[in-house]
Design a protein around this motif. Structure first.
Motif: not given
Length: 247
Positions: A77, A80, A111, A141, A150, A193, A212
Motif C-alpha cells: 500500500r 494516495p 493505494v 474507486s 479505496y 475506506l 483512514p
C-alpha cells in the motif's frame, strides 16, 4: 536298560535363535538403506502399478510430512497522493473520511493493486440539487485485492485507461488533485475506506465508513498497515445499508 526319567519333558527355549534371526534381518535392512539424519527427507521409492509399470515420479506419493503452503504476501500500500507537500486531519465532518490537502494537479495514485470499480468523469454537483450523490465531482474507486474499496474524489482529471474493470498497480496514477464537486474551491483529495456493496449506487458507503488517518500515517511513513480487519468488522455489523443515515 534304564527307563527315562518320569515327569514333563523340558524343551530348550528358541529365544536365542529368534534373536539371531531378527538381528540378521535388521542388518540386511540397514545395508540396503542407511538411516537418514534428523530432518532429512528421502526421495520417494520406486512405485509400480498392478500391471508392473513404473509410476511417473510426479504422481508418486510424497515422503515425509508435507510442507505448509507459503503464506500470501500482504498487499503493498502507498500513500494516495504523490506530492512533496501534503496535509490532512484525523477527523472529518459528519462521517468517517479524510481530506488530503495538496496543490491542484498533483498525482493521485492507486493505494494498492486492484480493479477499478466506479469512475465519474463529469462534475454533476449542483448546490440546488441532491447533494449526496454528486458531492465528489470527478472520482475513482478501487477495489483492492485485499477486498477493501479505496475512494478518491474532487479530482481535476482522471487518467486515460482508468475505467471500470481495469486492473491497476499500487502507485499507478489514477488522476490529479482538484476541487470538483463540493470541494468549496479548495484543492484536496477526499479519501474514504469502505467495503464493496453491489446492486445500487451506495455513495453514502463509498465516501467512507472507517477513519483512514491511522492508515495514511503508516503508508506515508513507508509502512503497510492494513484496514482489512476494521472494514470487515464494520461490514459484519452494518451490512450494506440501503439508504444514507445522513447527507
Amino acid at each position: 536298560m534304564s527307563s527315562p526319567p518320569s515327569g514333563p519333558r523340558r524343551v530348550r527355549p528358541a529365544y536365542p535363535v529368534l534373536l539371531l534371526l531378527a538381528l540378521a534381518l535388521l542388518a540386511g535392512c540397514a545395508s540396503e538403506r542407511p538411516v537418514p539424519p534428523p530432518g532429512a527427507v528421502w526421495d520417494a521409492p520406486s512405485v509400480t502399478t498392478t500391471a508392473g509399470q513404473p509410476v511417473p515420479s510426479a504422481t508418486r506419493p510424497a515422503v515425509g510430512s508435507a510442507s505448509p503452503a507459503p503464506a500470501r504476501e500482504p498487499a503493498r500500500r502507498v500513500f494516495p497522493v504523490r506530492a512533496a507537500k501534503v496535509a490532512y486531519h484525523p477527523t472529518h465532518a459528519t462521517y468517517p473520511g479524510t481530506d488530503i490537502f495538496a496543490d491542484c494537479g498533483e498525482p493521485v495514485v492507486a493505494v494498492t493493486d486492484g480493479t477499478i470499480l466506479e469512475v465519474s468523469r463529469a462534475d454533476r454537483f449542483d448546490r440546488r440539487g441532491p447533494r449526496g450523490p454528486h458531492n465528489g465531482g470527478l472520482s475513482v474507486s478501487l477495489l483492492g485485492d485485499d477486498g477493501v474499496r479505496y475512494y478518491g474524489s474532487h479530482l481535476s482529471a482522471i487518467s486515460g485507461g482508468v475505467d471500470a474493470g481495469a486492473r491497476v498497480r499500487a502507485g499507478q496514477q489514477l488522476g490529479t488533485v482538484g476541487r470538483t464537486g463540493n470541494a468549496n474551491n479548495i484543492c484536496h483529495l477526499h479519501f474514504g475506506l469502505s467495503p464493496k456493496c453491489t446492486g445500487h449506487d451506495d455513495w453514502w458507503i463509498r465516501r467512507g465508513v472507517v477513519w483512514p488517518a491511522k492508515y495514511l500515517d503508516s503508508w506515508r511513513a513507508g509502512g503497510n498497515r492494513s484496514p482489512v480487519a476494521e472494514v470487515t468488522a464494520w461490514e459484519r455489523e452494518h451490512g450494506c445499508p440501503g439508504a444514507p443515515g445522513i447527507n
